[in-house]
Scaffold this motif. Structure first.
Motif, mmCIF file in Angstrom:
data_model
loop_
_atom_site.group_PDB
_atom_site.id
_atom_site.type_symbol
_atom_site.label_atom_id
_atom_site.label_comp_id
_atom_site.label_asym_id
_atom_site.label_seq_id
_atom_site.Cartn_x
_atom_site.Cartn_y
_atom_site.Cartn_z
ATOM 1 N N LEU A 38 53.729 48.460 4.527
ATOM 2 C CA LEU A 38 54.572 47.736 3.573
ATOM 3 C C LEU A 38 54.789 46.273 3.920
ATOM 4 O O LEU A 38 55.061 45.454 3.031
ATOM 5 C CB LEU A 38 55.936 48.443 3.448
ATOM 6 N N ARG A 39 54.682 45.903 5.189
ATOM 7 C CA ARG A 39 54.978 44.524 5.582
ATOM 8 C C ARG A 39 53.952 43.549 5.018
ATOM 9 O O ARG A 39 54.136 42.328 5.082
ATOM 10 C CB ARG A 39 55.054 44.410 7.098
ATOM 11 N N GLN A 40 52.875 44.065 4.437
ATOM 12 C CA GLN A 40 51.890 43.204 3.787
ATOM 13 C C GLN A 40 52.489 42.509 2.558
ATOM 14 O O GLN A 40 52.051 41.423 2.174
ATOM 15 C CB GLN A 40 50.658 44.015 3.371
ATOM 16 N N LYS A 41 53.503 43.170 1.952
ATOM 17 C CA LYS A 41 54.063 42.631 0.706
ATOM 18 C C LYS A 41 55.573 42.372 0.773
ATOM 19 O O LYS A 41 56.112 41.659 -0.084
ATOM 20 C CB LYS A 41 53.761 43.580 -0.456
ATOM 21 N N ILE A 42 56.292 42.964 1.722
ATOM 22 C CA ILE A 42 57.730 42.716 1.842
ATOM 23 C C ILE A 42 58.084 42.439 3.302
ATOM 24 O O ILE A 42 57.321 42.769 4.212
ATOM 25 C CB ILE A 42 58.570 43.923 1.333
ATOM 26 N N ALA A 43 59.253 41.836 3.502
ATOM 27 C CA ALA A 43 59.700 41.522 4.861
ATOM 28 C C ALA A 43 59.955 42.808 5.626
ATOM 29 O O ALA A 43 60.504 43.784 5.099
ATOM 30 C CB ALA A 43 60.971 40.687 4.811
ATOM 31 N N SER A 44 59.554 42.831 6.879
ATOM 32 C CA SER A 44 59.663 44.053 7.674
ATOM 33 C C SER A 44 61.122 44.469 7.908
ATOM 34 O O SER A 44 61.412 45.660 8.083
ATOM 35 C CB SER A 44 58.959 43.852 9.020
ATOM 36 N N ASN A 45 62.033 43.475 7.898
ATOM 37 C CA ASN A 45 63.437 43.833 8.143
ATOM 38 C C ASN A 45 64.083 44.560 6.967
ATOM 39 O O ASN A 45 65.220 45.006 7.052
ATOM 40 C CB ASN A 45 64.262 42.594 8.521
ATOM 41 N N ARG A 46 63.366 44.681 5.853
ATOM 42 C CA ARG A 46 63.892 45.441 4.704
ATOM 43 C C ARG A 46 63.592 46.930 4.840
ATOM 44 O O ARG A 46 64.089 47.738 4.052
ATOM 45 C CB ARG A 46 63.282 44.911 3.404
ATOM 46 N N ILE A 47 62.801 47.292 5.826
ATOM 47 C CA ILE A 47 62.406 48.691 5.992
ATOM 48 C C ILE A 47 63.246 49.305 7.116
ATOM 49 O O ILE A 47 63.257 48.812 8.246
ATOM 50 C CB ILE A 47 60.905 48.793 6.329
ATOM 51 N N ALA A 48 63.979 50.370 6.769
ATOM 52 C CA ALA A 48 64.881 51.003 7.737
ATOM 53 C C ALA A 48 64.654 52.508 7.734
ATOM 54 O O ALA A 48 63.944 53.050 6.879
ATOM 55 C CB ALA A 48 66.333 50.684 7.391
ATOM 56 N N PHE A 49 65.266 53.184 8.709
ATOM 57 C CA PHE A 49 65.150 54.650 8.733
ATOM 58 C C PHE A 49 66.507 55.291 9.029
ATOM 59 O O PHE A 49 67.390 54.671 9.622
ATOM 60 C CB PHE A 49 64.115 55.102 9.773
ATOM 61 N N ARG A 50 66.661 56.523 8.591
ATOM 62 C CA ARG A 50 67.821 57.352 8.919
ATOM 63 C C ARG A 50 67.309 58.756 9.221
ATOM 64 O O ARG A 50 66.672 59.388 8.375
ATOM 65 C CB ARG A 50 68.834 57.391 7.774
#
Length: 362
Positions: free
Chosen positions: A278-290
């Motif tokens: 996903l970091r190819q198209k969005i900032a990596s800090n927008r991806i989180a986990f729970r």
């Protein structure tokens, strides 16, 4: 402090101090002036409050009412005071005489504990014999405070008060009538109900019997009403308590469950793969986990409503799951974590959908 709290506090003060108040003048200083002040008027400003206001009566000159609350240079409320221990009943005639010689619209008779407000509902410019508002400030009810609030300087409006004064006056009289009838029912009251229950002639003996039955029925009805109210209140209290217990239990369960969750190396590796895609198209800090006990959720913007995918890596088979438009979970079996790369296009579409939705709502 709001008006309600101020009046309640004033009532408590009156109850504590009354035994120390020995004169009428002391009653004025300790009770009446603070009360007028609580209504928002400056008792030391003669443009707002005039003590010893002259209200000449016919040929009698120099007659004075204790206080006049002023508006636009004219008295609008006349205040007559007595010692706190005095019965006010004999003294309304004095206020009555003052009332019609001034332009005041309201009269207040008080001993610092009982407050009676009068106006001219029956005959214009002639004070009514009965007050339209009366209360004991040491035991004042919330609805009485709401009516009293209308006399506060900030809300004072003659027309508004007069419009409700008539309703208050007749409601007070009706309540008094109902109270008397409930305690000692009159023949007319008993006859009205007896005729509904008995079709024969109501002779004296039957009237005596029905008088006792009517009184008992009223008392029983009131008791039943009170019991029902208490049951309802207790049920609500129990329901609220049960709800609180359930919430506490749920929180405790969540804490216990969270303490059992251990994020595995495999789950973190899967997260890094999704992040790489996903970091190819969005900032990596927008991806989180729970992490949860049954699955590992990967979210957009750390928002539970924006699930990108879920990884099921704790069973005999492994799955990558996505949520479709109907909010249903669709599971895809994966043999190895590298198979996650096969869903790159799907994951990009999910993120794009969330972002497009956000733009529409902005």
């Amino acid at each position: 402090m709001d008006f309600k709290d101020e009046i309640k506090q004033f009532g408590d003060r009156v109850e504590k101090l009354k035994a120390q108040i020995s004169t009428e003048e002391a009653t004025k200083n300790a009770f009446i002036m603070p009360f007028i002040n609580a209504l928002g008027y400056d008792v030391f400003n003669p443009l707002e409050v005039v003590p010893e206001f002259i209200a000449d009566i016919g040929i009698k000159k120099g007659e004075k009412v204790d206080y006049a609350i002023m508006k636009d240079g004219q008295p609008t409320i006349l205040v007559e005071c007595k010692h706190w221990s005095e019965n006010l009943d004999p003294h309304n005639s004095q206020l009555f005489r003052y009332f019609h010689t001034t332009k005041a619209k309201f009269g207040l008779l008080s001993n610092g504990i009982i407050f009676r407000f009068y106006t001219d509902l029956v005959e214009k410019n002639k004070m009514d014999e009965k007050p339209f508002l009366e209360f004991n400030v040491t035991d004042i009810k919330d609805n009485q405070i709401e009516e009293l609030k209308k006399f506060h300087k900030s809300y004072f409006n003659v027309e508004n008060i007069v419009n409700t004064a008539s309703e208050l006056k007749y409601m007070n009289e009706l309540k008094s009538f109902i109270h008397t009838e409930f305690q000692n029912p009159t023949d007319n009251f008993v006859r009205h109900f007896a005729k509904q229950a008995y079709s024969g002639v109501l002779i004296a003996k039957l009237m005596e019997q029905f008088t006792g039955l009517t009184k008992k029925s009223i008392q029983q009805y009131i008791n039943d009403l009170i019991t029902e109210r208490l049951k309802s209140a207790l049920k609500k209290e129990n329901d609220d308590e049960q709800k609180a217990i359930e919430q506490e239990t749920a929180l405790a369960t969540d804490e216990i469950n969270e303490s059992k969750i251990e994020t595995s190396d495999e789950e973190m590796e899967g997260f890094m793969i999704v992040k790489t895609i996903l970091r190819q198209k969005i900032a990596s800090n927008r991806i989180a986990f729970r992490d949860a006990q049954s699955y590992f959720a990967i979210l957009l913007d750390d928002n539970n409503r924006k699930t990108i995918c879920r990884l099921y890596l704790n069973g005999t088979k492994n799955y990558l799951a996505v949520i479709d438009e109907q909010k249903k979970e669709i599971k895809h079996e994966i043999a190895t974590l590298d198979d996650i790369f096969n869903f790159a296009e799907t994951l990009h579409k999910i993120v794009a959908t969330y972002d497009a939705t956000d733009k529409k709502t902005q």
